[in-house]
Design an enzyme around this catalytic site. Structure first.
Site, mmCIF file in Angstrom:
data_model
loop_
_atom_site.group_PDB
_atom_site.id
_atom_site.type_symbol
_atom_site.label_atom_id
_atom_site.label_comp_id
_atom_site.label_asym_id
_atom_site.label_seq_id
_atom_site.Cartn_x
_atom_site.Cartn_y
_atom_site.Cartn_z
ATOM 1 N N GLN A 278 0.844 -1.054 0.016
ATOM 2 C CA GLN A 278 -0.074 -0.050 0.131
ATOM 3 C C GLN A 278 0.924 1.249 -0.049
ATOM 4 O O GLN A 278 0.464 2.222 -0.649
ATOM 5 C CB GLN A 278 -1.007 -0.037 1.152
ATOM 6 C CG GLN A 278 -2.024 -0.933 1.199
ATOM 7 C CD GLN A 278 -2.767 -0.958 -0.042
ATOM 8 O OE1 GLN A 278 -2.717 -1.930 -1.098
ATOM 9 N NE2 GLN A 278 -3.520 -0.007 -0.506
ATOM 10 N N HIS A 281 1.937 3.156 -3.563
ATOM 11 C CA HIS A 281 0.927 3.861 -4.239
ATOM 12 C C HIS A 281 1.274 5.283 -4.028
ATOM 13 O O HIS A 281 1.075 5.903 -5.155
ATOM 14 C CB HIS A 281 -0.652 3.422 -3.554
ATOM 15 C CG HIS A 281 -1.130 2.517 -3.966
ATOM 16 N ND1 HIS A 281 -1.806 2.415 -5.320
ATOM 17 C CD2 HIS A 281 -1.741 1.438 -3.671
ATOM 18 C CE1 HIS A 281 -2.505 1.306 -5.622
ATOM 19 N NE2 HIS A 281 -2.343 0.689 -4.569
ATOM 20 N N GLU A 347 -9.918 1.865 4.553
ATOM 21 C CA GLU A 347 -10.143 1.443 3.239
ATOM 22 C C GLU A 347 -9.899 -0.139 2.860
ATOM 23 O O GLU A 347 -10.876 -0.662 2.628
ATOM 24 C CB GLU A 347 -9.383 2.236 2.333
ATOM 25 C CG GLU A 347 -9.483 1.939 0.827
ATOM 26 C CD GLU A 347 -8.466 2.291 -0.160
ATOM 27 O OE1 GLU A 347 -8.823 2.467 -1.160
ATOM 28 O OE2 GLU A 347 -7.242 2.838 0.358
ATOM 29 N N HIS A 348 -8.944 -0.643 3.370
ATOM 30 C CA HIS A 348 -8.576 -2.076 3.294
ATOM 31 C C HIS A 348 -8.263 -2.414 4.804
ATOM 32 O O HIS A 348 -7.389 -1.768 5.469
ATOM 33 C CB HIS A 348 -7.281 -2.295 2.401
ATOM 34 C CG HIS A 348 -7.434 -1.798 1.130
ATOM 35 N ND1 HIS A 348 -6.736 -0.511 0.853
ATOM 36 C CD2 HIS A 348 -7.963 -2.130 -0.005
ATOM 37 C CE1 HIS A 348 -7.112 -0.391 -0.559
ATOM 38 N NE2 HIS A 348 -7.795 -1.244 -0.915
ATOM 39 N N ASP A 381 -6.949 -5.952 -5.178
ATOM 40 C CA ASP A 381 -6.638 -4.916 -6.333
ATOM 41 C C ASP A 381 -6.817 -5.340 -7.773
ATOM 42 O O ASP A 381 -7.244 -4.718 -8.414
ATOM 43 C CB ASP A 381 -5.514 -4.548 -6.169
ATOM 44 C CG ASP A 381 -5.117 -3.425 -4.972
ATOM 45 O OD1 ASP A 381 -6.272 -2.896 -4.615
ATOM 46 O OD2 ASP A 381 -3.980 -3.407 -4.459
ATOM 47 N N HIS A 440 -53.178 19.866 -0.074
ATOM 48 C CA HIS A 440 -52.682 18.586 -0.238
ATOM 49 C C HIS A 440 -54.102 17.423 0.146
ATOM 50 O O HIS A 440 -54.186 16.459 -0.535
ATOM 51 C CB HIS A 440 -51.565 17.999 0.849
ATOM 52 C CG HIS A 440 -50.284 18.429 0.254
ATOM 53 N ND1 HIS A 440 -50.044 19.800 0.036
ATOM 54 C CD2 HIS A 440 -49.180 17.905 0.117
ATOM 55 C CE1 HIS A 440 -48.939 19.970 -0.469
ATOM 56 N NE2 HIS A 440 -48.143 18.570 -0.141
#
Length: 452
Positions: A278, A281, A347-348, A381, A440
């Site tokens: 990770q 990235h 996230e993960h 991924d 209404h």
């Protein structure tokens, strides 16, 4: 290389909402100031709105350092990219597509019909968004796998019109021969090849905020879209925030992150490799290990520099692991560790414990959960069948990753008979008058003249 945070005796395993502020203060994400980036992208977006294609070309030349006369990628370039795609890579993408498509098919939701009263029927229909712009990053890495993750669920949802945008590349930027070297001014050839593999014919060589604005407003040769999905850098995220309302968006995805909850049964070599994967990235990527095991923590800390020394992108990996957003977090026990990772809302999230499957069932906040030592994030991924476009920055406590549902709208269809409306008319009138909206009520009572 990576700092330690000792939470033993400091953070109790309690309600997630009580822990979130404390955990985020001790393990803060990297600074990702979207509000500041808005000041940069606002004039770009407005310029694209007024000048269209001319502005998109100018910003592409300024930011991507490539002059692109026609941003629409020609059909023969897509065909050539697919023909020249390495057969091994093509086979891998085909398998990835197959798995994501199978999972996506299972996510399709049938219409839901209810009958709250005899003769009164409410049906919830799920209909696809009509036109979607899919963004594929091409900065530090040409994320061709994001083509799969965006396109396949949209296709399964039945979206009739799909367009892809990815930044133009400078000639020879990625090296290689033939198509690899000659594709200056077009998106990365692997991105184009996967588009061709999926039958996407509408592809644009444009990136950054100007691409998001181009999709949102439309320009000469490109109709505006209803929804924009896909990850990107901070300027892409800021443009999506600015244009929300003009179009729908999937999320505001920030730097990627991984949290690993592990005990003594975990393999330190595997854990270190997953943290590095990770960090590769982005210098702002977060890599967090949460463990009650002092011996595992020490083994991972010793393993990290050995593996980093062998990896290609050492500079960005080192910067990510050295950052405040990355840490080895020591906890009292797995119960406290579970509470910490649930509050962190990664996230993960990998769970590498003796009871990994059972412990995964205790988690409520994560973009995706990877269970056991044989389910690394890298699998998700590319080839797990799951989607890798996931909520970041703690947003997993309220948001979901990209899926078929991201491309569907729910529409209620109400169908009442005369008798069914008459049966509930008094309640409608009473509620209308309670809200001081007598017209209404009149819209119902007028259908039953002579009745109170």
């Amino acid at each position: 290389m990576i700092r330690r945070v000792d939470l033993r005796g400091r953070v109790a395993a309690g309600e997630v909402s009580d822990l979130q502020a404390e955990v985020n203060a001790l393990v803060p994400r990297a600074v990702f100031d979207v509000e500041k980036a808005l000041d940069v992208v606002r004039p770009i977006c407005l310029d694209v709105r007024h000048r269209g294609l001319e502005a998109i070309r100018e910003y592409g030349e300024r930011f991507d350092h490539v002059h692109v006369e026609d941003v629409r990628v020609p059909a023969d370039a897509l065909k050539t990219a697919l023909e020249e795609l390495d057969p091994t890579v093509r086979s891998a993408f085909e398998e990835s597509i197959r798995r994501v498509r199978e999972v996506s098919q299972d996510e399709l939701t049938p219409d839901i019909a209810s009958e709250p009263a005899p003769g009164g029927r409410v049906t919830q229909r799920f209909v696809p968004v009509q036109r979607v712009g899919l963004y594929v990053p091409g900065g530090r890495a040409p994320l061709a796998s994001s083509v799969v993750m965006n396109v396949v669920p949209a296709q399964v949802a039945g979206v009739p019109s799909l367009a892809v945008a990815s930044p133009p590349q400078r000639p020879g930027r990625w090296g290689g021969e033939g198509v690899q070297a000659a594709f200056g001014g077009l998106p990365h050839p692997t991105v184009l090849a996967v588009c061709a593999l999926l039958g996407i014919e509408e592809v644009y060589a444009m990136g950054g905020a100007q691409a998001i604005a181009g999709f949102a407003y439309g320009f000469d040769g490109c109709r505006k879209v209803n929804l924009i999905t896909g990850p990107g850098n901070i300027y892409v995220v800021a443009a999506k925030r600015f244009l929300l309302g003009e179009v729908g968006i999937d999320s505001e995805a920030g730097p990627t992150e991984i949290a690993i909850l592990a005990d003594d049964t975990a393999n330190a070599e595997h854990v270190a490799a997953d943290l590095i994967s990770q960090a590769e990235h982005d210098p702002m990527a977060a890599s967090v290990l949460v463990t009650p095991s002092e011996s595992l923590a020490a083994a991972v800390e010793a393993e990290l520099p050995r593996q980093v020394a062998k990896t290609k992108h050492q500079d960005r990996v080192n910067e990510a692991l050295d950052g405040q957003q990355s840490a080895v977090v020591l906890v009292d026990d797995l119960e406290q560790g579970t509470a910490v990772v649930d509050a962190y809302a990664a996230e993960h999230l990998e769970i590498q414990t003796a009871d990994a499957e059972e412990r995964a069932g205790l988690i409520t906040n994560a973009g995706a959960i990877f269970v056991g030592g044989w389910s690394p994030v890298s699998l998700g991924d590319y080839c797990a069948g799951s989607n890798h476009v996931l909520p970041t920055a703690g947003c997993a406590c309220h948001s979901s990753g990209l899926s078929v549902r991201s491309f569907l709208k729910a529409v209620h269809v109400i169908n009442y008979s005369r008798d069914a409306l008459q049966e509930v008319a008094g309640h409608v009138v009473a509620l209308a008058h309670a809200e001081d909206l007598p017209a209404h009520g009149a819209a119902v009572s007028v259908r039953f003249p002579g009745e109170k």
